[in-house]
Design an enzyme around this catalytic site. Structure first.
Site, short mmCIF file in Angstrom:
data_model
loop_
_atom_site.label_atom_id
_atom_site.label_comp_id
_atom_site.label_asym_id
_atom_site.label_seq_id
_atom_site.Cartn_x
_atom_site.Cartn_y
_atom_site.Cartn_z
N SER A 133 0.73 -1.12 -0.15
CA SER A 133 -0.09 0.01 0.04
C SER A 133 0.77 1.17 0.00
O SER A 133 2.13 1.32 0.36
CB SER A 133 -0.86 -0.11 1.19
OG SER A 133 -1.42 1.16 1.32
N TYR A 157 -1.83 -0.18 10.40
CA TYR A 157 -1.98 -0.74 9.26
C TYR A 157 -1.06 -0.71 8.40
O TYR A 157 -0.49 -1.74 7.79
CB TYR A 157 -3.38 -0.30 8.51
CG TYR A 157 -3.52 -0.43 7.22
CD1 TYR A 157 -3.79 -1.80 6.86
CD2 TYR A 157 -3.22 0.34 6.24
CE1 TYR A 157 -4.15 -2.07 5.30
CE2 TYR A 157 -3.27 0.13 4.97
CZ TYR A 157 -3.85 -0.94 4.51
OH TYR A 157 -3.78 -1.44 3.13
#
Length: 354
Positions: A133, A157
Site C-alpha cells: 500500500s 495498518y
C-alpha cells in the site's frame, strides 16, 4: 502470456474488493483459482457473482472459508493440489480501526502472512504477488512517490504492510528461489463495469468514495470533508485514485512478470497508481456529474495523520510490467455509481450489518 491453461493460482482475500476483481480477470484468462477468505470484511456473495460473470470458466473457481492463521487448514489445502503462485490480498485494512485495535491488526495481518509463507515454503511454492500500500510512504516530503522514496508508515495498518514487505525482502535474501512482487496501491475506486461486483465495506467506510456513495444512495445525510486549508489547488487533500479494474490488470501483469522473467526477478516493488493527483472536491464534483446527484458537504478541520498530497510515479511499472492505468476519474465515478445505484446496500440489505 505463458499459457494460463492448467495453472492454478491461490488468491487469499479473494472475496474482497480488489481480490474479487482480480479473481474474475484470472478466470477470464483461463486460470484455475482457489480463493481463501475468512469473510471477516468480505461477502461470499462476491464469489457467487464472480462465478456468474465468469460464465463458462466458473467451474475453475474453488472457494474455501479459511483463516490464514489456521496452519493445519492451509497445509491441507497446499497438500491437496499444486499452486503455481499465490496472490496475497488477505488482511484487515481500516486505518482508523488499526489505531484503535493495533494488536488485532498485527495478529491478523502479520501472523496470517507468516503462516502463509511458512506453508508455501514447506510445499515449494515460491512465487508471490503481495498487496502492499502507498501507506508505507507515510507523509511524503516530495511527490510523486517513487519506489525508492523513504518509507515511514504512520499507523498500525501501514506498519503491517511495511513489516510484510521487509519479511519478503528477507525471505528472498535467504533463499533466491523466492520470486516476489510487492505492489504498492494508491487509492482504489470504481467497480466492475457490469455493476455486479464492487466495494462493500462492512461497517463504516474507510475511504472517501464509499462515503460519497453512501450519501448518494441516501444512507448518509452529508459528506464530511476533513481539512480545507491544505496547500493544494482548492485546499482539500490530494490523492492518486485508481480504477479497481486497472489494479486487477496490474496483478495480472505482475503474475506475467513472475513467469516470463523468473530468472531476473528477486523481490521487486512497483507502484500502482495513475500518476495524477485529484483533490477531494474534484472527486466529489466528478461523482456528482456521473450520478446526477448533489452531494451535501460539511467542512471540518484536518484529521491528525492525513497527508496533504500523495500521488505515484508509475514509470517503473510502465517499463517493467508493461502496465499503465487506462481509466480516468470520470470512468471511476461512472462505474462506482453504476454499482452503487444497483446495490445501495452493497452485498447486504437495509436490515443487514451493512
Amino acid at each position: 502470456m505463458v499459457s494460463a491453461l492448467l495453472r492454478t493460482i491461490l488468491v487469499t482475500g479473494g472475496a474482497g474488493y480488489i481480490g474479487s476483481h482480480t479473481v474474475l480477470q484470472l478466470l477470464q484468462l483461463g486460470f484455475r483459482v482457489v480463493v481463501l477468505d475468512n469473510l471477516d470484511n468480505a461477502s461470499e456473495l462476491a464469489i457467487l457473482r464472480v462465478r456468474e460473470l465468469a460464465g463458462h470458466n466458473a467451474n475453475n473457481l474453488d472457494f474455501r472459508k479459511v483463516d490464514l492463521r489456521d496452519k493445519q487448514a492451509l497445509d491441507q489445502i497446499f497438500s491437496s493440489q499444486r499452486f503455481e503462485a499465490v496472490i496475497h490480498f488477505a488482511g484487515l485494512k481500516a486505518v482508523g480501526e488499526s489505531v484503535q485495535k493495533p494488536l488485532l491488526y498485527y495478529d491478523n495481518n502479520l501472523i496470517g502472512t507468516i503462516t502463509l509463507l511458512q506453508v508455501m515454503a514447506a510445499h515449494g511454492c515460491t512465487k508471490l504477488v503481495f498487496s502492499s500500500s502507498a501507506t508505507v510512504y507515510g507523509w511524503p516530503k516530495e511527490v510523486p512517490c517513487t519506489e525508492e522514496s523513504p518509507l515511514c508508515a504512520m499507523n498500525p495498518y501501514g506498519r503491517t504492510k511495511l513489516v510484510i514487505e521487509d519479511m519478503c525482502r528477507d525471505l528472498h535474501a535467504s533463499d533466491p528461489n523466492w520470486k516476489i512482487i510487492l505492489l504498492r496501491y494508491f487509492n482504489p475506486v470504481g467497480a466492475h463495469p457490469s455493476g455486479y461486483i464492487g466495494e462493500d465495506p462492512c461497517g463504516i467506510p474507510n475511504n472517501l468514495m464509499p462515503f460519497v456513495q453512501q450519501v448518494a444512495v441516501g444512507r448518509r445525510p452529508a459528506l464530511t470533508v476533513y481539512g480545507t486549508d491544505y496547500n493544494t489547488k482548492d485546499g482539500t487533500g490530494v490523492r492518486d485514485y485508481i480504477h479497481v479494474v486497472d489494479l486487477a490488470d496490474g496483478h495480472i501483469a505482475a503474475l506475467r512478470k513472475l513467469y516470463e522473467d523468473s530468472d531476473r526477478i528477486g523481490c521487486e516493488v512497483y507502484n500502482l497508481g495513475t500518476g495524477k493527483g485529484t483533490s477531494v472536491l474534484e472527486m466529489v464534483a466528478a461523482f456528482e456529474k456521473a450520478s446526477g446527484k448533489k452531494i451535501p458537504l460539511v467542512f471540518a478541520g484536518r484529521r491528525p495523520g492525513d497527508a496533504e498530497i500523495v500521488y505515484a510515479q508509475t514509470a517503473k511499472a510502465e517499463k517493467e510490467l508493461k502496465w499503465k492505468a487506462k481509466y480516468g476519474v470520470e470512468e471511476m465515478c461512472r462505474d462506482l455509481w453504476n454499482w452503487a445505484s444497483k446495490n445501495p446496500y452493497g452485498y447486504g440489505s437495509p436490515d443487514s450489518s451493512n
